[in-house]
Design a protein around this motif. Structure first.
Motif, PDB file in Angstrom:
ATOM      1  N   GLU A  42      18.794 -69.246  12.814  1.00 27.98           N
ATOM      2  CA  GLU A  42      19.117 -69.904  11.535  1.00 27.98           C
ATOM      3  C   GLU A  42      19.978 -69.002  10.658  1.00 27.98           C
ATOM      4  O   GLU A  42      20.957 -69.463  10.068  1.00 27.98           O
ATOM      5  N   GLN A  43      19.594 -67.737  10.562  1.00 26.68           N
ATOM      6  CA  GLN A  43      20.343 -66.795   9.724  1.00 26.68           C
ATOM      7  C   GLN A  43      21.758 -66.593  10.261  1.00 26.68           C
ATOM      8  O   GLN A  43      22.724 -66.528   9.503  1.00 26.68           O
ATOM      9  N   ARG A  44      21.873 -66.496  11.581  1.00 31.45           N
ATOM     10  CA  ARG A  44      23.187 -66.311  12.205  1.00 31.45           C
ATOM     11  C   ARG A  44      24.080 -67.519  11.935  1.00 31.45           C
ATOM     12  O   ARG A  44      25.249 -67.373  11.563  1.00 31.45           O
ATOM     13  N   ARG A  45      23.514 -68.698  12.077  1.00 28.66           N
ATOM     14  CA  ARG A  45      24.297 -69.921  11.836  1.00 28.66           C
ATOM     15  C   ARG A  45      24.668 -70.054  10.366  1.00 28.66           C
ATOM     16  O   ARG A  45      25.782 -70.472  10.043  1.00 28.66           O
ATOM     17  N   SER A  46      23.748 -69.693   9.484  1.00 25.59           N
ATOM     18  CA  SER A  46      24.042 -69.730   8.039  1.00 25.59           C
ATOM     19  C   SER A  46      25.179 -68.780   7.683  1.00 25.59           C
ATOM     20  O   SER A  46      25.986 -69.062   6.804  1.00 25.59           O
ATOM     21  N   ALA A  47      25.218 -67.653   8.377  1.00 29.72           N
ATOM     22  CA  ALA A  47      26.275 -66.667   8.146  1.00 29.72           C
ATOM     23  C   ALA A  47      27.563 -67.037   8.880  1.00 29.72           C
ATOM     24  O   ALA A  47      28.563 -66.324   8.788  1.00 29.72           O
ATOM     25  N   GLN A  48      27.531 -68.163   9.604  1.00 28.74           N
ATOM     26  CA  GLN A  48      28.671 -68.665  10.373  1.00 28.74           C
ATOM     27  C   GLN A  48      29.188 -67.614  11.356  1.00 28.74           C
ATOM     28  O   GLN A  48      30.383 -67.342  11.449  1.00 28.74           O
ATOM     29  N   LEU A  49      28.229 -67.017  12.080  1.00 31.35           N
ATOM     30  CA  LEU A  49      28.556 -66.022  13.099  1.00 31.35           C
ATOM     31  C   LEU A  49      28.189 -66.567  14.473  1.00 31.35           C
ATOM     32  O   LEU A  49      27.159 -67.226  14.631  1.00 31.35           O
ATOM     33  N   SER A  50      29.021 -66.292  15.439  1.00 26.46           N
ATOM     34  CA  SER A  50      28.674 -66.635  16.813  1.00 26.46           C
ATOM     35  C   SER A  50      27.679 -65.598  17.316  1.00 26.46           C
ATOM     36  O   SER A  50      27.505 -64.531  16.712  1.00 26.46           O
ATOM     37  N   LEU A  51      27.045 -65.904  18.418  1.00 31.14           N
ATOM     38  CA  LEU A  51      26.110 -64.962  19.024  1.00 31.14           C
ATOM     39  C   LEU A  51      26.830 -63.647  19.322  1.00 31.14           C
ATOM     40  O   LEU A  51      26.328 -62.563  19.040  1.00 31.14           O
ATOM     41  N   ARG A  52      28.018 -63.760  19.880  1.00 33.66           N
ATOM     42  CA  ARG A  52      28.803 -62.578  20.232  1.00 33.66           C
ATOM     43  C   ARG A  52      29.182 -61.768  18.985  1.00 33.66           C
ATOM     44  O   ARG A  52      29.116 -60.535  18.996  1.00 33.66           O
ATOM     45  N   GLN A  53      29.577 -62.446  17.908  1.00 39.68           N
ATOM     46  CA  GLN A  53      29.951 -61.739  16.679  1.00 39.68           C
ATOM     47  C   GLN A  53      28.774 -60.962  16.103  1.00 39.68           C
ATOM     48  O   GLN A  53      28.925 -59.816  15.688  1.00 39.68           O
ATOM     49  N   LEU A  54      27.603 -61.589  16.081  1.00 37.34           N
ATOM     50  CA  LEU A  54      26.428 -60.904  15.556  1.00 37.34           C
ATOM     51  C   LEU A  54      26.036 -59.733  16.457  1.00 37.34           C
ATOM     52  O   LEU A  54      25.712 -58.653  15.980  1.00 37.34           O
ATOM     53  N   ALA A  55      26.090 -59.950  17.755  1.00 34.83           N
ATOM     54  CA  ALA A  55      25.758 -58.876  18.695  1.00 34.83           C
ATOM     55  C   ALA A  55      26.685 -57.684  18.479  1.00 34.83           C
ATOM     56  O   ALA A  55      26.222 -56.536  18.412  1.00 34.83           O
ATOM     57  N   ASP A  56      27.980 -57.940  18.343  1.00 32.07           N
ATOM     58  CA  ASP A  56      28.942 -56.857  18.106  1.00 32.07           C
ATOM     59  C   ASP A  56      28.661 -56.147  16.788  1.00 32.07           C
ATOM     60  O   ASP A  56      28.663 -54.921  16.723  1.00 32.07           O
ATOM     61  N   ALA A  57      28.408 -56.922  15.732  1.00 33.84           N
ATOM     62  CA  ALA A  57      28.165 -56.336  14.403  1.00 33.84           C
ATOM     63  C   ALA A  57      26.886 -55.511  14.379  1.00 33.84           C
ATOM     64  O   ALA A  57      26.796 -54.512  13.665  1.00 33.84           O
ATOM     65  N   ALA A  58      25.893 -55.921  15.161  1.00 36.10           N
ATOM     66  CA  ALA A  58      24.611 -55.217  15.173  1.00 36.10           C
ATOM     67  C   ALA A  58      24.557 -54.111  16.216  1.00 36.10           C
ATOM     68  O   ALA A  58      23.601 -53.327  16.250  1.00 36.10           O
ATOM     69  N   GLY A  59      25.560 -54.058  17.086  1.00 38.82           N
ATOM     70  CA  GLY A  59      25.585 -53.022  18.108  1.00 38.82           C
ATOM     71  C   GLY A  59      24.606 -53.264  19.248  1.00 38.82           C
ATOM     72  O   GLY A  59      24.061 -52.315  19.808  1.00 38.82           O
ATOM     73  N   VAL A  60      24.361 -54.540  19.559  1.00 38.00           N
ATOM     74  CA  VAL A  60      23.490 -54.881  20.688  1.00 38.00           C
ATOM     75  C   VAL A  60      24.290 -55.752  21.656  1.00 38.00           C
ATOM     76  O   VAL A  60      25.326 -56.294  21.290  1.00 38.00           O
ATOM     77  N   SER A  61      23.795 -55.893  22.858  1.00 32.73           N
ATOM     78  CA  SER A  61      24.518 -56.716  23.827  1.00 32.73           C
ATOM     79  C   SER A  61      24.293 -58.200  23.537  1.00 32.73           C
ATOM     80  O   SER A  61      23.260 -58.601  23.003  1.00 32.73           O
ATOM     81  N   ASN A  62      25.279 -58.976  23.933  1.00 31.36           N
ATOM     82  CA  ASN A  62      25.213 -60.422  23.762  1.00 31.36           C
ATOM     83  C   ASN A  62      23.996 -61.018  24.494  1.00 31.36           C
ATOM     84  O   ASN A  62      23.241 -61.797  23.902  1.00 31.36           O
ATOM     85  N   PRO A  63      23.748 -60.646  25.768  1.00 36.50           N
ATOM     86  CA  PRO A  63      22.582 -61.202  26.467  1.00 36.50           C
ATOM     87  C   PRO A  63      21.251 -60.809  25.812  1.00 36.50           C
ATOM     88  O   PRO A  63      20.326 -61.617  25.748  1.00 36.50           O
ATOM     89  N   TYR A  64      21.182 -59.576  25.315  1.00 41.79           N
ATOM     90  CA  TYR A  64      19.946 -59.113  24.672  1.00 41.79           C
ATOM     91  C   TYR A  64      19.665 -59.938  23.415  1.00 41.79           C
ATOM     92  O   TYR A  64      18.541 -60.399  23.204  1.00 41.79           O
ATOM     93  N   LEU A  65      20.686 -60.150  22.590  1.00 43.89           N
ATOM     94  CA  LEU A  65      20.512 -60.953  21.379  1.00 43.89           C
ATOM     95  C   LEU A  65      20.116 -62.382  21.740  1.00 43.89           C
ATOM     96  O   LEU A  65      19.242 -62.967  21.102  1.00 43.89           O
TER      97      LEU A  65
END
Length: 135
Positions: free
Chosen positions: A15-38
């Protein structure tokens, strides 16, 4: 420490990611975690550490304490106290000494208003004094 409530955490993160209008990949990159892990966290398959939650919170621009509560790591009352302390410590308009004094006052009020028997000296003439035998 409470057990991790991974399902609700994953839904909340999504919900928070969608509210921030971030894709899974964008959030993973910004947080420094892998896309599959997120993705696994969002689906409730993985239990992130407090450090990962902090990185995600920073990337989402929300408080880490909010995620800690969602994950069951932190109690709601603890979050309120932690957020209050954070706000005081982050205030640039007061100096370090003033911040420490303000935190001490805050803590004394919390102790004074805590449920249960009051700690500290009892007033003269109290029930404690009456229970002592006099000679």
């Amino acid at each position: 420490m409470a057990s991790l409530n991974v399902g609700n955490l994953g839904e909340f993160l999504r919900e928070q990611r969608r509210s921030a209008q971030l894709s899974l990949r964008q959030l993973a990159d910004a947080a420094g975690v892998s896309n599959p892990y997120l993705s696994q966290i969002e689906r409730g398959l993985r239990k992130p550490s407090a450090e990962i939650l902090q990185q995600l919170a920073k990337a989402l621009r929300i408080s880490a304490e909010t995620l800690y509560v969602q994950a069951g790591i932190l109690d709601e009352r603890d979050r309120d106290e932690t957020e209050t302390r954070s706000v005081i410590l982050a205030d640039p308009s007061i100096n370090e000494r003033q911040k420490q004094v303000l935190l001490q006052i805050y803590e004394s009020f919390r102790k004074e208003n805590a449920p249960g028997p009051a700690a500290g000296p009892t007033p003269a003439g109290s029930a404690d004094d009456a229970a002592e035998p006099s000679n």
